[in-house]
Design an enzyme around this catalytic site. Structure first.
Site, PDB file in Angstrom:
ATOM      1  N   GLU A  30       0.116   3.607  10.655  1.00 22.10           N
ATOM      2  CA  GLU A  30      -0.566   4.143   9.476  1.00 22.10           C
ATOM      3  C   GLU A  30      -2.022   3.697   9.417  1.00 22.10           C
ATOM      4  O   GLU A  30      -2.739   4.018   8.475  1.00 22.10           O
ATOM      5  CB  GLU A  30       0.178   3.730   8.198  1.00 22.10           C
ATOM      6  CG  GLU A  30       0.471   2.252   8.105  1.00 22.10           C
ATOM      7  CD  GLU A  30       1.398   1.901   6.953  1.00 22.10           C
ATOM      8  OE1 GLU A  30       1.503   2.701   6.001  1.00 22.10           O
ATOM      9  OE2 GLU A  30       2.016   0.829   7.000  1.00 22.10           O
ATOM     10  N   ARG A  47      12.172  -0.520   5.749  1.00 25.67           N
ATOM     11  CA  ARG A  47      10.821  -1.074   5.840  1.00 25.67           C
ATOM     12  C   ARG A  47      10.756  -2.407   5.100  1.00 25.67           C
ATOM     13  O   ARG A  47      11.211  -2.515   3.969  1.00 25.67           O
ATOM     14  CB  ARG A  47       9.813  -0.090   5.226  1.00 25.67           C
ATOM     15  CG  ARG A  47       8.370  -0.583   5.284  1.00 25.67           C
ATOM     16  CD  ARG A  47       7.392   0.487   4.821  1.00 25.67           C
ATOM     17  NE  ARG A  47       7.461   0.744   3.394  1.00 25.67           N
ATOM     18  CZ  ARG A  47       6.813   1.731   2.779  1.00 25.67           C
ATOM     19  NH1 ARG A  47       6.056   2.566   3.483  1.00 25.67           N
ATOM     20  NH2 ARG A  47       6.915   1.914   1.485  1.00 25.67           N
ATOM     21  N   CYS A  49       7.588   9.155   8.570  1.00 24.76           N
ATOM     22  CA  CYS A  49       8.163   8.972   7.236  1.00 24.76           C
ATOM     23  C   CYS A  49       7.169   9.303   6.133  1.00 24.76           C
ATOM     24  O   CYS A  49       7.470   9.136   4.957  1.00 24.76           O
ATOM     25  CB  CYS A  49       8.685   7.554   7.064  1.00 24.76           C
ATOM     26  SG  CYS A  49       7.433   6.277   7.292  1.00 24.76           S
ATOM     27  N   ASN A 105       0.828   9.199   4.919  1.00 21.74           N
ATOM     28  CA  ASN A 105       0.153   9.027   3.621  1.00 21.74           C
ATOM     29  C   ASN A 105      -1.062   8.121   3.762  1.00 21.74           C
ATOM     30  O   ASN A 105      -2.153   8.429   3.287  1.00 21.74           O
ATOM     31  CB  ASN A 105       1.113   8.454   2.582  1.00 21.74           C
ATOM     32  CG  ASN A 105       2.312   9.356   2.349  1.00 21.74           C
ATOM     33  OD1 ASN A 105       2.401  10.438   2.901  1.00 21.74           O
ATOM     34  ND2 ASN A 105       3.237   8.900   1.522  1.00 21.74           N
ATOM     35  N   ASP A 106      -0.865   6.962   4.406  1.00 19.27           N
ATOM     36  CA  ASP A 106      -1.980   6.033   4.595  1.00 19.27           C
ATOM     37  C   ASP A 106      -2.819   6.376   5.831  1.00 19.27           C
ATOM     38  O   ASP A 106      -4.024   6.135   5.850  1.00 19.27           O
ATOM     39  CB  ASP A 106      -1.474   4.592   4.697  1.00 19.27           C
ATOM     40  CG  ASP A 106      -1.312   3.954   3.321  1.00 19.27           C
ATOM     41  OD1 ASP A 106      -1.900   4.468   2.354  1.00 19.27           O
ATOM     42  OD2 ASP A 106      -0.589   2.943   3.212  1.00 19.27           O
ATOM     43  N   HIS A 160       2.956   8.399  -6.417  1.00 25.31           N
ATOM     44  CA  HIS A 160       4.298   7.928  -6.773  1.00 25.31           C
ATOM     45  C   HIS A 160       5.076   9.008  -7.517  1.00 25.31           C
ATOM     46  O   HIS A 160       6.252   9.257  -7.217  1.00 25.31           O
ATOM     47  CB  HIS A 160       4.205   6.669  -7.649  1.00 25.31           C
ATOM     48  CG  HIS A 160       5.513   6.302  -8.294  1.00 25.31           C
ATOM     49  ND1 HIS A 160       6.518   5.663  -7.600  1.00 25.31           N
ATOM     50  CD2 HIS A 160       5.999   6.539  -9.535  1.00 25.31           C
ATOM     51  CE1 HIS A 160       7.556   5.511  -8.407  1.00 25.31           C
ATOM     52  NE2 HIS A 160       7.267   6.027  -9.573  1.00 25.31           N
ATOM     53  N   ARG A 207      -6.658   8.576  -1.762  1.00 24.20           N
ATOM     54  CA  ARG A 207      -5.781   9.721  -1.999  1.00 24.20           C
ATOM     55  C   ARG A 207      -5.476   9.968  -3.480  1.00 24.20           C
ATOM     56  O   ARG A 207      -4.862  10.964  -3.824  1.00 24.20           O
ATOM     57  CB  ARG A 207      -4.474   9.576  -1.205  1.00 24.20           C
ATOM     58  CG  ARG A 207      -3.684   8.293  -1.407  1.00 24.20           C
ATOM     59  CD  ARG A 207      -2.538   8.274  -0.403  1.00 24.20           C
ATOM     60  NE  ARG A 207      -1.912   6.973  -0.236  1.00 24.20           N
ATOM     61  CZ  ARG A 207      -0.685   6.689  -0.641  1.00 24.20           C
ATOM     62  NH1 ARG A 207       0.027   7.587  -1.253  1.00 24.20           N
ATOM     63  NH2 ARG A 207      -0.166   5.496  -0.420  1.00 24.20           N
ATOM     64  N   ARG A 241      12.303   2.304   1.141  1.00 21.38           N
ATOM     65  CA  ARG A 241      11.168   1.574   0.566  1.00 21.38           C
ATOM     66  C   ARG A 241      11.691   0.370  -0.219  1.00 21.38           C
ATOM     67  O   ARG A 241      11.995   0.482  -1.410  1.00 21.38           O
ATOM     68  CB  ARG A 241      10.365   2.488  -0.366  1.00 21.38           C
ATOM     69  CG  ARG A 241       9.815   3.752   0.279  1.00 21.38           C
ATOM     70  CD  ARG A 241       8.997   4.536  -0.763  1.00 21.38           C
ATOM     71  NE  ARG A 241       8.490   5.784  -0.219  1.00 21.38           N
ATOM     72  CZ  ARG A 241       9.110   6.957  -0.314  1.00 21.38           C
ATOM     73  NH1 ARG A 241      10.283   7.036  -0.930  1.00 21.38           N
ATOM     74  NH2 ARG A 241       8.572   8.048   0.192  1.00 21.38           N
TER      75      ARG A 241
END
Length: 570
Positions: free
Chosen positions: A430, A331, A501, A453-454, A187, A464, A294
């Site tokens: 993802e 999203r 993304c 990311n995922d 984050h 992660r 987001r």
């Protein structure tokens, strides 16, 4: 010198401010001077009141009245005579210290409010905790860092920064972030790039190595941090800062130009945002759209309840209108995992990233899902809306989500509520199970957006945020790259476009590979848009295709990374 992960580009020089979120240690002590403890409590309350008043006024000016409501709620808690008078009575009756007395009263009130049937009253427990903890810190002499009230430029040093930290801080006074934990997809890293603030994460123990007032210089690209450097080093970093700023200015010449390769391949460079306030950064960096809004931050910024349909509608409308007809991918709600809501109790899970989150929660709580979908479709008349579902792992989930859309639109038709008829509906890729069946899924969507990311986390079975195994979380892992290529190929066979993304979309080492794979849309932090355009407009797509084919023959992430660095002099 300390070395971490460069999370957001830029050179920072300035004084350190250490942000601590330590547990308060409160012991019961018998006292003789009762009135001295009462005065200590009253002074702590007054100091807290003055702080919260300043924070509320600043939040109101910079974030708007709605965002400042939480601080008004905190002031009301401080003004409640039941809370403070009960603590004073306890000090006097039991001849105990102020901190212990207030903490006991806090626990009593929190337990009472959390057990109430009324949801609004239950949610007040969080306000009581926050306010009394502020007062307790003053009683105990523990530093209270008021990020919203920063009045001098600082480099923030923290174990990690919470969403509330980054939401309320006075961003004009923050030169950079340094954290103990995190990677490029944490984050803190994502918010630093969105806010265009230099950052280095994953420094392990920087909070124990730095104290308030230490002079810090660091490079947010290389991850190098120096504490209390000599004058020569300061001069060197000031020169690096000047050079970085000049390079950013040179990129301004690319504004207004299309993102087209030398041989005519056009791609869309969009931006990732977390709130309507981030649109300014997209416009400043000449984004061609929004590839990821987001929406969870809209929910996380609320302290007492889910955002209403009207609140959501206004937020989505603001983004659609702010981007002047450019495509906006929004999203649907993605909470769970590392994102929690203070007013929505979720069961403790052994593996929250594999648990009750995102689309799974929405399909279970269709009341929450429908409210968001109604707001989205109402806002669709104000711009070019694209809706995207997160965390889809099967065709069944995708079809179930689309069925809820049908129900919502039928209700809106019955109520005579207008909405756009050209809203594209897509999903994130993802989870490996969805990537593997993209040939099937592509028949039921208008687009895919790859969430690296995922996807990396799930494909490589690596947390992660775990520093011990962070080296295994690697975007160049051949399996990850093959899943990305498979997704793009399968979508194109069905005539559907593919975006990305995840943070890889804006990574200078990944862009040549993704361009060669045929990615149509790159969505990234605003600060990465113009550097990406500079590269894309300087190469031939056909050359990138050949390069990507070479990459797919390689067996290790290290081999691929080295090949990229050697080919493009990185």
């Amino acid at each position: 010198m300390y070395k971490g992960t460069g999370a957001s580009p830029g050179i920072a020089l300035g004084k350190a401010l250490v942000v601590e979120h330590n547990e308060l240690i409160i012991e019961r002590k018998n006292i003789e001077n009762v009135e001295e403890e009462v005065t200590l409590l009253q002074k702590a309350v007054e100091v807290s009141r003055e702080e919260l008043t300043r924070v509320k006024e600043k939040a109101c000016q910079e974030l708007g009245e709605h965002e400042a409501e939480i601080f008004e709620a905190h002031l009301l808690v401080l003004a409640d005579p039941e809370l403070i008078d009960s603590a004073i009575a306890k000090i006097r009756d039991e001849k105990i210290n102020a901190a212990f007395a207030l903490n006991e009263i806090k626990e009593m009130f929190v337990t009472m409010f959390e057990s109430m049937d009324n949801e609004y009253m239950r949610e007040r427990a969080a306000d009581i905790k926050d306010v009394t903890n502020r007062v307790l810190r003053h009683i105990l002499g523990v530093k209270v860092v008021d990020l919203a009230g920063l009045d001098e430029e600082v480099v923030l040093i923290a174990h990690d920064l919470t969403p509330s930290d980054t939401a309320t801080m006075n961003k004009k006074m923050v030169l950079g972030f340094l954290t103990d934990i995190g990677g490029r997809t944490s984050h803190t890293a994502i918010m630093a790039r969105t806010l265009e603030i230099a950052a280095v994460v994953g420094l392990t123990d920087i909070t124990s190595k730095v104290k308030d007032g230490d002079f810090i210089v660091f490079n947010g690209d290389t991850g190098e941090v120096i504490v209390n450097p000599d004058e020569e080093t300061k001069v060197k970093y000031q020169e690096l800062k000047t050079k970085f700023e000049e390079e950013r200015k040179a990129l301004e010449l690319l504004k207004g130009k299309a993102s087209i390769t030398l041989d005519g391949r056009h791609v869309e460079l969009a931006g990732n945002i977390g709130s309507p306030n981030d649109v300014e950064g997209l416009i400043k960096n000449d984004a061609e759209g929004v590839g990821l809004y987001r929406t969870e931050f809209l929910y996380m910024d609320k302290e007492d309840d889910f955002p209403s349909e009207e609140e959501q509608y206004e937020a989505y409308k603001a983004v659609l209108e702010g981007m002047n007809g450019k495509p906006i991918v929004i999203r649907t709600l993605d909470i769970g995992g590392d994102k929690e809501l203070p007013y929505f109790q979720m069961d403790h899970e052994m593996n929250p990233f594999l648990g009750y989150r995102a689309i799974r929660l929405c399909l279970d709580r269709t009341d929450i899902f429908k409210t968001q979908l109604r707001a989205l479709y109402r806002a669709s008349v104000h711009g070019k809306l694209r809706i995207m579902f997160p965390m889809i792992s099967s065709l069944e989930e995708l079809l179930a989500a689309k069925e809820v859309i049908k129900e919502v639109l039928a209700e809106m038709d019955a109520e005579g509520i207008p909405y756009a008829n050209d809203v594209e509906v897509g999903m994130m890729i993802e989870i490996p199970s969805s990537a593997i069946i993209t040939d099937i899924l592509a028949k039921h969507v208008d687009f895919f957006s790859i969430g690296t990311n995922d996807l990396i986390q799930y494909t490589c079975a690596v947390d992660r945020m775990n520093q011990k195994i962070s080296h295994l979380y690697n975007q160049f892992n051949p399996a990850v790259l093959r899943l990305i290529k498979m997704t793009i190929d399968n979508a194109h066979k069905e005539g559907k476009w593919v975006g990305m993304c995840g943070e890889s979309a804006g990574d200078k080492r990944m862009i040549p590979i993704l361009l060669g794979f045929g990615l149509d849309e790159f969505s990234m932090s605003p600060i990465s848009i113009l550097p990406a355009r500079k590269f894309i407009t300087s190469v031939n797509h056909e050359d990138m295709k050949k390069f990507a084919d070479e990459v797919l023959t390689m067996g290790t992430a290290e081999e691929i990374k080295n090949h990229v660095d050697k080919t493009f002099n990185m």
